[in-house]
Design a protein around this motif. Structure first.
Motif, PDB file in Angstrom:
ATOM      1  N   TYR A  93      -3.420   3.292   6.628  1.00 12.08           N
ATOM      2  CA  TYR A  93      -2.945   2.159   7.427  1.00 12.08           C
ATOM      3  C   TYR A  93      -1.538   2.439   7.980  1.00 12.08           C
ATOM      4  N   THR A  94      -0.664   3.028   7.141  1.00  8.84           N
ATOM      5  CA  THR A  94       0.698   3.362   7.599  1.00  8.84           C
ATOM      6  C   THR A  94       0.630   4.416   8.698  1.00  8.84           C
ATOM      7  N   GLN A  95      -0.269   5.391   8.529  1.00  6.10           N
ATOM      8  CA  GLN A  95      -0.429   6.430   9.550  1.00  6.10           C
ATOM      9  C   GLN A  95      -0.809   5.815  10.893  1.00  6.10           C
ATOM     10  N   VAL A 146       0.823  -1.218   0.000  1.00  5.70           N
ATOM     11  CA  VAL A 146       0.000   0.000   0.000  1.00  5.70           C
ATOM     12  C   VAL A 146       0.852   1.261   0.000  1.00  5.70           C
ATOM     13  N   GLU A 147       2.152   1.105   0.364  1.00  2.00           N
ATOM     14  CA  GLU A 147       3.020   2.277   0.376  1.00  2.00           C
ATOM     15  C   GLU A 147       4.458   1.788   0.372  1.00  2.00           C
ATOM     16  N   GLN A 190       1.722   8.275   4.114  1.00  5.57           N
ATOM     17  CA  GLN A 190       0.653   8.741   3.225  1.00  5.57           C
ATOM     18  C   GLN A 190      -0.620   7.907   3.368  1.00  5.57           C
ATOM     19  N   HIS A 191      -0.454   6.595   3.477  1.00  3.26           N
ATOM     20  CA  HIS A 191      -1.620   5.716   3.499  1.00  3.26           C
ATOM     21  C   HIS A 191      -2.209   5.653   4.909  1.00  3.26           C
TER      22      HIS A 191
END
Length: 281
Positions: A272-274, A256-257, A269-270
């Motif tokens: 889920y990553t945040q 996803v990133e 940015q994504h």
């Protein structure tokens, strides 16, 4: 890393599914899945269209929650599991012209024994617990065609010293060792034939924090000294932050990133990553 540097490993559109798939889930563009699961036929799409490059001397981190597909990806790269489809090219093997996933099992064994080392999350997967520690290293060297006992013994001792296993214990079986020592024997075994690429799958999970730090320090030191390329899978962003130059974030079988580790940790940015980064703070 200059522009002229070619990747040592290129992976292109790797897919791994468990199940035959159906009309609802086999069309890549229009898949209807619940996370990575097809509710119509029960197929799990564990890795979907995974593409990345790994450069010489680089540590590439792969982070994601349990079930995101990162360990499946590692099993595919080391031929522990067959891919459904996709390509991988390794520069030191036939000048990077041959898709590794289409090679014969004999050639794949050659690649495993000479060009890659893998350290498993569970040492039982990577070691013979009843063999001596040095016997474990010799086993990987014999698999790569070594027959010279004295040379294997000296290489084995050298590696065990490198990973801080006392030499008076080299004839001892890993089943007598602590978890951290077992991981260090696995690292020595994985490096026995000087592979240009090391695959590390959750190598510190289940270890005490002080032991984790020791194992990570060791990996960092060996990587710098030998300039090995490493693919490192972890669900722990602290491990990724310490070791990885670049990071890919996986969720439900997809990337996803991806980007430089600092960039991903400081400006994710994504969503889920945040969330991942936030939970680490």
């Amino acid at each position: 890393m200059g522009e002229s540097t070619a990747p040592i490993l290129r992976v292109n559109q790797l897919n791994k599914q468990f199940g035959t798939g159906c009309r609802q889930c086999n069309e890549v563009g229009s898949r209807q899945l619940d996370k990575n699961y097809c509710t119509a036929c029960g197929t799990v799409h564990a890795c979907q269209q995974i593409s990345f490059d790994l450069y010489p001397g680089e540590v590439l981190g792969i982070v994601g929650e349990s079930g995101s597909g990162k360990s499946t990806l590692m099993r595919c790269l080391y031929f522990d599991q067959e891919v459904t489809n996709g390509e991988a090219f390794l520069t030191p093997y036939k000048d990077g012209s041959s898709n590794l996933f289409e090679e014969s099992s004999q050639q794949q064994r050659y690649i495993r024994n000479h060009l890659m080392g893998k350290v498993y999350q569970n040492p039982v997967m990577g070691l013979r617990m009843d063999f001596s520690s040095i016997g474990n290293i010799a086993e990987k060297m014999i698999a790569a065609g070594n027959r010279h006992v004295a040379a294997m013994e000296s290489r084995g001792s050298e590696l065990l010293e490198k990973v801080h296993i006392p030499l008076h214990r080299m004839k001892e079986a890993p089943k007598n060792f602590s978890g951290g020592m077992q991981q260090r024997v696995q690292i020595a075994k994985a490096m026995s034939n000087n592979p240009p690429i090391l695959l590390l799958d959750e190598v510190t999970t289940g270890l005490d924090l002080s032991v984790q730090a020791n194992v990570l320090d060791l990996i960092k030191h060996l990587q710098r000294e030998l300039n090995i390329s490493i693919v490192l899978v972890s669900h722990d962003l602290g491990v990724i932050r310490m070791l990885a130059d670049r990071t890919m974030v996986m969720l439900d079988g997809q990337i996803v990133e991806q980007g430089l580790t600092d960039q991903i940790l400081e400006d994710p940015q994504h969503a889920y990553t945040q969330q991942l980064v936030h939970s680490m703070l």
